[in-house]
Design a protein around this motif. Structure first.
Motif, PDB file in Angstrom:
ATOM      1  N   ARG B  19       2.115 -31.499 -53.691  1.00 35.93           N
ATOM      2  CA  ARG B  19       1.676 -31.777 -52.580  1.00 35.93           C
ATOM      3  C   ARG B  19       0.289 -32.676 -52.372  1.00 35.93           C
ATOM      4  N   ALA B  20      -0.590 -32.270 -53.245  1.00 33.09           N
ATOM      5  CA  ALA B  20      -1.871 -32.918 -53.452  1.00 33.09           C
ATOM      6  C   ALA B  20      -1.519 -34.485 -53.572  1.00 33.09           C
TER       7      ALA B  20
ATOM      8  N   GLY C  19      -0.413 -26.299 -51.392  1.00 32.35           N
ATOM      9  CA  GLY C  19      -0.150 -27.244 -50.286  1.00 32.35           C
ATOM     10  C   GLY C  19      -1.342 -28.113 -49.928  1.00 32.35           C
ATOM     11  N   ALA C  20      -0.683 -29.126 -49.667  1.00 36.04           N
ATOM     12  CA  ALA C  20      -1.573 -30.308 -49.536  1.00 36.04           C
ATOM     13  C   ALA C  20      -2.845 -30.106 -48.416  1.00 36.04           C
ATOM     14  N   ALA C  23      -5.457 -27.881 -50.384  1.00 38.74           N
ATOM     15  CA  ALA C  23      -6.227 -28.811 -51.271  1.00 38.74           C
ATOM     16  C   ALA C  23      -7.123 -29.624 -50.645  1.00 38.74           C
ATOM     17  N   MET C  24      -6.866 -30.218 -49.502  1.00 37.72           N
ATOM     18  CA  MET C  24      -7.685 -30.992 -48.812  1.00 37.72           C
ATOM     19  C   MET C  24      -8.813 -30.202 -48.251  1.00 37.72           C
ATOM     20  N   PHE C  27     -11.208 -29.087 -50.624  1.00 39.57           N
ATOM     21  CA  PHE C  27     -12.125 -30.083 -51.097  1.00 39.57           C
ATOM     22  C   PHE C  27     -13.494 -30.286 -50.462  1.00 39.57           C
TER      23      PHE C  27
END
Lengths: 266, 267, 271
Positions: B19-20, C19-20, C23-24, C27
């Motif tokens: 997903r990243a 999950g994106a 992850a974001m 960050f």
């Protein structure tokens, strides 16, 4: 001090010799890669040709002008990839734990990483860029003054520094996360892909970004004016050297990443 | 059939994990689309008369192309399949009661669809919100949209069956590298991945429209914005069907020959 | 001489859900957990000692080695090695140490071993005469003469480990760190490696610090064993101390070292 500098240079040359010898262990694969590099950029060139068969000019630039711009950016990018590939593939180095090895050696980390990979295969793309450049020059009737030759050289140098800076930032990010770093391609691959047109083609806002943000315009649009005879301001020849400041910022970020690595160890 | 569905499911689920990478990919695609549209805007203001379609249609074409990239992209081949052939591990696959061609076909479809599933909707959504000539416009009619979906499915199948040929050809070459690069750059370009096919010179485009290249991504992208006449659309769909049949038959025949060869050689 | 005094190190570990979005977010703003990798670790190692450094995975072994080799900066505590603080004087310090990571090669994969050696000579700026002497000696002791002209990729694991050892010693380090040096090796190579390390220690007085799970390595090489678990030093003594501490009957010695260690880990609750 001076002796140390020479020592570092000769060590770097030693690294490069080994890189070339490693690559030559697989000659067939090497030449295939060189050829594919050539082919890969050929289609971009064809695309350009097709567009100009239809439109003849864009934002006041003719086909030959754009070819010059494209070939210079291509040279900058190929040279940067050739020499700075170690940073471009730094994620793998961190993942495999090889950066620890770098740190237990009594040499600058940057020198060791630069030496770890010298990508000779990029010579294919470089060659193509040179051929396109020659073609562009023969059709753009540029009168080559010493100033223009200097401008070209400073563009090449500035371009390498700019891309090196971007790779340094990418490598710096690797100390924080290894996921999703593909977005950095926007600034490296994207610059190669879309830098084929002078940046002012993309409008004023993009020019601002490429001047004060990531200074692509300093190595492309501004000095190009001087090269193409659209301006006489000799200062443009020095614009590419502005990337030194950019590189210093990138280097600071890299140092920040290394410090984080040595304080977290992962 | 059931086993191919489960191959599909496994690969699809695997693709959803990154997903990243999907987020980064989406950002990249978005940046690409943005730059691409700026290029065309510059050309448009240089000479609007030379544009082969309206600027709105061009913008739609570009955004759809970015959103659906994984459906067509020629460089998105499955490295595992190449490795499997080159390393000779394919011999194990031959021992299983499955048809390799179908298995790889399912696998390729799943890999591509899982990528698209994660990436296309956000891109389309954002593109829908962009101001008028730069965003994606709604299709002219529901019927047009239905035709678009049909041609999209067909072009997906034609693409996959074309790339299947690449895998199958790997049986016959020693190093698949050259083949991959060749396909990755040349096919990508000829099917309109570099500049949209309508911007090609008339004569070149005429040839490409008969060859499978146009059937691979150009047709649905153009149908969407309504820049094709009904007669042109009919012809394009017929060609898509023809190429789908031709490429799958050719792929199966070559694959069967290669399998026989591989078993005779003892793997 | 290596002196570690009250060294502590905590890691921030990002708590990550998949999950994106996560992850974001991680960050931009990470959610952390703290892991105490080293907790008030002190020991002294004299010149010429051979020490086995043991502990289960995640006990703090590699953090210790990283601190000793200058890669990692601890949160608190003092460490001096021959008068230098590794993470402050890293470049000076690493000139005097050699490191063998058993699982990672430092040799160039596609070119003959001797070429990698010559690069190392330049990296460490080894004096040419000394380099020749060292190379001759290492070649003789590790029987490398056949291997030097061979590309690394064609070497067996045992042959490669012999070359790795030589590569780490070309600059005559005073201290040698060995991380799992015999992992995956066949019996002959294991014996050869152990024999060589013994000899190196005897003849050159090189300090050797060995981390391994292989109890035979420890018993063949180490006069002293330091056992670490959950970031703390749990035992610092001889093999016999381990045997006694790991015995099921008080006062007796467990002969099977692996069993002794397993018992010990269980009893200390660190396995």
């Amino acid at each position: 001090m001076k002796k140390r500098k020479w020592d570092a240079l000769s060590l770097y040359m030693h690294y490069i010799r080994l890189s070339i010898r490693s690559a030559m262990e697989y000659k067939a694969s090497f030449f295939l890669q060189v050829a594919s590099q050539l082919l890969l950029s050929m289609t971009t060139l064809m695309g350009l040709a097709f567009m100009f068969m239809r439109f003849h000019s864009v934002a006041g630039y003719g086909y030959a002008d754009v070819l010059l711009c494209y070939s210079i950016v291509m040279m900058q990018y190929s040279l940067a990839e050739m020499f700075v590939r170690g940073f471009d593939t730094f994620a793998g180095m961190v993942r495999r734990g090889e950066f620890d090895r770098v740190l237990v050696r009594p040499r600058s980390e940057i020198l060791q990483i630069l030496g770890s990979r010298f990508e000779l295969t990029r010579i294919g793309r470089l060659l193509q860029a040179v051929v396109v450049f020659a073609y562009g020059v023969s059709h753009a009737d540029i009168f080559w003054t010493p100033l223009r030759i200097m401008t070209l050289l400073s563009m090449l140098l500035g371009g390498i520094l700019l891309f090196s800076g971007l790779y340094l930032v990418y490598a710096g990010f690797c100390f924080f996360t290894l996921d999703g770093l593909e977005f950095m391609n926007i600034f490296t691959d994207g610059a190669k892909e879309y830098g084929k047109y002078p940046i002012d083609v993309y409008g004023e806002k993009m020019m601002k970004f490429a001047t004060f943000g990531i200074p692509y315009a300093l190595v492309q649009a501004y000095p190009l004016q001087l090269l193409l005879g659209r301006s006489d301001c000799p200062l443009y020849a020095l614009f590419p050297l502005g990337t030194v400041a950019f590189l210093m910022v990138c280097h600071a970020f890299w140092r920040f990443g290394v410090r984080r690595y040595t304080s977290s160890g992962s | 059939m059931k086993k191919y569905v489960s191959f599909f499911r496994n690969r699809f689920a695997m693709g959803l994990q990154y997903r990243a990478a999907a987020l980064a990919g989406m950002t990249t695609q978005f940046a690409w689309g943005f730059m691409e549209i700026m290029v065309f805007r510059a050309f448009y203001s240089a000479n609007p008369a030379a544009f082969p379609m309206t600027f709105e249609a061009t913008a739609s074409y570009i955004w759809l192309q970015q959103a659906l990239l994984a459906v067509f992209a020629a460089w998105m081949l499955e490295p595992e399949i190449f490795d499997c052939i080159v390393s000779g591990n394919v011999a194990y696959e031959l021992c299983r009661p499955i048809r390799i061609y179908d298995m790889w076909f399912a696998r390729s479809m799943a890999a591509r669809l899982s990528r698209v599933a994660l990436r296309c909707f956000p891109i389309i959504l954002v593109a829908l919100c962009l101001p008028k000539p730069y965003g994606i416009s709604l299709p002219p009619s529901a019927f047009q949209f239905a035709v678009f979906l049909c041609t999209l499915v067909l072009s997906f199948l034609v693409s996959v069956s074309f790339y299947m040929l690449v895998y199958v050809c790997t049986f016959y070459t020693i190093s698949p590298m050259g083949l991959r690069v060749m396909v990755g750059s040349v096919v990508e370009f000829l099917s309109g991945g570099g500049i949209p096919l309508p911007f090609f010179p008339e004569r070149v485009r005429g040839v490409l429209e008969i060859l499978p290249f146009a059937a691979m991504q150009n047709v649905p992208l153009r149908v969407y914005s309504g820049s094709m006449t009904p007669a042109e659309t009919q012809r394009a769909v017929a060609l898509q069907l023809f190429w789908l049949a031709a490429l799958t038959i050719l792929g199966r025949v070559l694959c069967a020959r290669a399998e026989r060869h591989a078993t005779l050689q003892g793997g | 001489m290596i002196v570690m005094e009250h060294i502590s190190k905590r890691y921030k570990v990002a708590r990550r859900s998949g999950g994106a979005g996560a992850a974001m977010k991680s960050f931009l703003r990470r959610e952390h957990e703290w892991v105490q990798a080293l907790d008030d670790v002190s020991f002294t190692i004299r010149d010429g000692e051979m020490v086995g450094y043991m502990g289960p995975n995640g006990a703090g072994k590699s953090s210790t080695i990283k601190i000793l080799s200058g890669i990692l900066t601890p949160d608190s505590g003092r460490c001096t090695i021959d008068g230098l603080t590794p993470w402050k004087n890293r470049i000076e310090h690493v000139k005097r140490i050699g490191v063998v990571f058993g699982q990672r090669s430092q040799l160039w994969w596609d070119i003959p071993v001797i070429d990698s050696f010559e690069l190392l000579r330049d990296i460490y700026s080894v004096d040419p005469a000394q380099y020749r002497r060292n190379l001759e000696e290492l070649t003789a002791l590790l029987q490398l003469s056949e291997l030097l002209k061979t590309p690394t990729r064609q070497l067996s694991l045992g042959q490669r480990m012999r070359c790795e050892l030589a590569a780490s010693l070309l600059h005559s380090p005073r201290i040698l760190f060995l991380d799992e040096p015999t992992i995956g090796l066949d019996a002959v190579s294991k014996l050869a490696v152990r024999e060589f390390i013994h000899r190196l220690n005897r003849e050159h007085g090189t300090t050797v610090i060995l981390t391994t799970h292989d109890m035979q390595d420890i018993s063949a090489l180490a006069q002293r064993v330091i056992l670490i678990g959950r970031g703390k030093i749990l035992l610092d003594g001889s093999l016999d101390d381990i045997r006694r501490a790991g015995s099921e009957n008080p006062g007796a010695q467990e002969e099977d070292l692996d069993r002794a260690v397993a018992n010990l880990y269980r009893r200390l609750g660190i396995s």
